[in-house]
Design a protein around this motif. Sequence first.
Motif, PDB file in Angstrom:
ATOM      1  N   ASN A 216      11.336   1.128  15.125  1.00  0.00           N
ATOM      2  CA  ASN A 216      11.204   2.493  15.613  1.00  0.00           C
ATOM      3  C   ASN A 216      10.298   2.486  16.845  1.00  0.00           C
ATOM      4  O   ASN A 216       9.096   2.298  16.708  1.00  0.00           O
ATOM      5  CB  ASN A 216      10.595   3.361  14.505  1.00  0.00           C
ATOM      6  N   PRO A 217      10.865   2.671  18.070  1.00  0.00           N
ATOM      7  CA  PRO A 217      12.292   2.944  18.324  1.00  0.00           C
ATOM      8  C   PRO A 217      13.131   1.679  18.223  1.00  0.00           C
ATOM      9  O   PRO A 217      12.604   0.573  18.277  1.00  0.00           O
ATOM     10  CB  PRO A 217      12.286   3.462  19.760  1.00  0.00           C
ATOM     11  N   THR A 218      14.445   1.898  18.109  1.00  0.00           N
ATOM     12  CA  THR A 218      15.352   0.768  18.072  1.00  0.00           C
ATOM     13  C   THR A 218      16.273   0.833  19.300  1.00  0.00           C
ATOM     14  O   THR A 218      16.684   1.913  19.716  1.00  0.00           O
ATOM     15  CB  THR A 218      16.142   0.761  16.739  1.00  0.00           C
ATOM     16  N   LYS A 219      16.546  -0.312  19.901  1.00  0.00           N
ATOM     17  CA  LYS A 219      17.311  -0.314  21.163  1.00  0.00           C
ATOM     18  C   LYS A 219      18.812  -0.299  20.920  1.00  0.00           C
ATOM     19  O   LYS A 219      19.581   0.138  21.763  1.00  0.00           O
ATOM     20  CB  LYS A 219      16.960  -1.565  21.974  1.00  0.00           C
ATOM     21  N   ASP A 220      19.226  -0.852  19.779  1.00  0.00           N
ATOM     22  CA  ASP A 220      20.661  -0.910  19.469  1.00  0.00           C
ATOM     23  C   ASP A 220      20.787  -0.750  17.964  1.00  0.00           C
ATOM     24  O   ASP A 220      20.202  -1.530  17.207  1.00  0.00           O
ATOM     25  CB  ASP A 220      21.228  -2.268  19.936  1.00  0.00           C
ATOM     26  N   LEU A 221      21.527   0.255  17.534  1.00  0.00           N
ATOM     27  CA  LEU A 221      21.530   0.587  16.106  1.00  0.00           C
ATOM     28  C   LEU A 221      22.131  -0.513  15.239  1.00  0.00           C
ATOM     29  O   LEU A 221      21.833  -0.620  14.057  1.00  0.00           O
ATOM     30  CB  LEU A 221      22.273   1.911  15.881  1.00  0.00           C
ATOM     31  N   ARG A 222      22.983  -1.353  15.805  1.00  0.00           N
ATOM     32  CA  ARG A 222      23.563  -2.431  15.002  1.00  0.00           C
ATOM     33  C   ARG A 222      22.869  -3.767  15.253  1.00  0.00           C
ATOM     34  O   ARG A 222      22.659  -4.541  14.322  1.00  0.00           O
ATOM     35  CB  ARG A 222      25.061  -2.566  15.298  1.00  0.00           C
TER      36      ARG A 222
END
Length: 281
Positions: A216-222
């Motif tokens: 968190n934050p994440t740059k790419d959800l997968r």
Amino acid sequence: MRRGLSDKMASLSRLSLNQYTVRPQWSLQQAIEGCSRHGVQAIGVWRDKLAEMGVAKARRRLATEGLVVTSLCAAGWFTAADEAGRRRSLDENRRALDEAAELAAECLVVIGGGVPNGSLGLLEARSQARDGLAALLDEARSRGVVIGLEPLHPMFAADRGCITTLREANDLCDSLGDGIGVVVDAYHCWWDPSIDEEIARAKGRIVGFHVNDWLNPTKDLRLDRGMMGDGVIDIPAIRKSIEASSYAGFIEVEIFSQENWWKRDADEVVSVVKDRFIQTV
Ligand code: ZN
């Protein structure tokens, strides 16, 4: 001191390395050798890597190193816009079953599949996934392969996983009977307000536990999964529920990380995995 050391050893004895944690760095052969070098006793194998090496050769190497195959990933993908597509999916799943049987994998990880464009929508996709699972399960039982149904985070419902919650997975297991269990992946399930009650409900049919973290934050959800301890998931709380539900098997570290870990030296990644496994899982 000696007590502390033996606790750590006991902890690491449950570690399984999902080979996609070092996906671009290592072939299956290198991952098998890497597990041996690092004292990791189990591995989660992916089918594309298995195909590169060849199933018979992989089986021999795994046996020589004494590695347990905790999962073969991934099958399922049951949904399709037409009958021919669903038949192709079932054929592919049969090949996956054969591979899982040959490797004596503890389970074949299965996901539902997405919502094909032009189809009737999510409810129809779920119905197709259920029918596909039922068809596959008959053949899995006759081959002695356990199906591990892995619900995916709802953000993947459109493109890969129309089965999104542990509750849905438990409902399917209830209706389909023996030979199918659930795989609890922290990345997919951590947000679920019903996680503890659904893990309790899955008692006796948890066939896999995957750990990682949500950045968190994440740059790419997968493809920006975090190393355990770097994100917001309370992994010990999930592990406590899982163990209260009588699961005492391997814990697989599965981190898809295009943004970070896939860019590093694989031996370094495995060393960090071991440290974090002891400290935060
Ligand atoms: Zn997983």
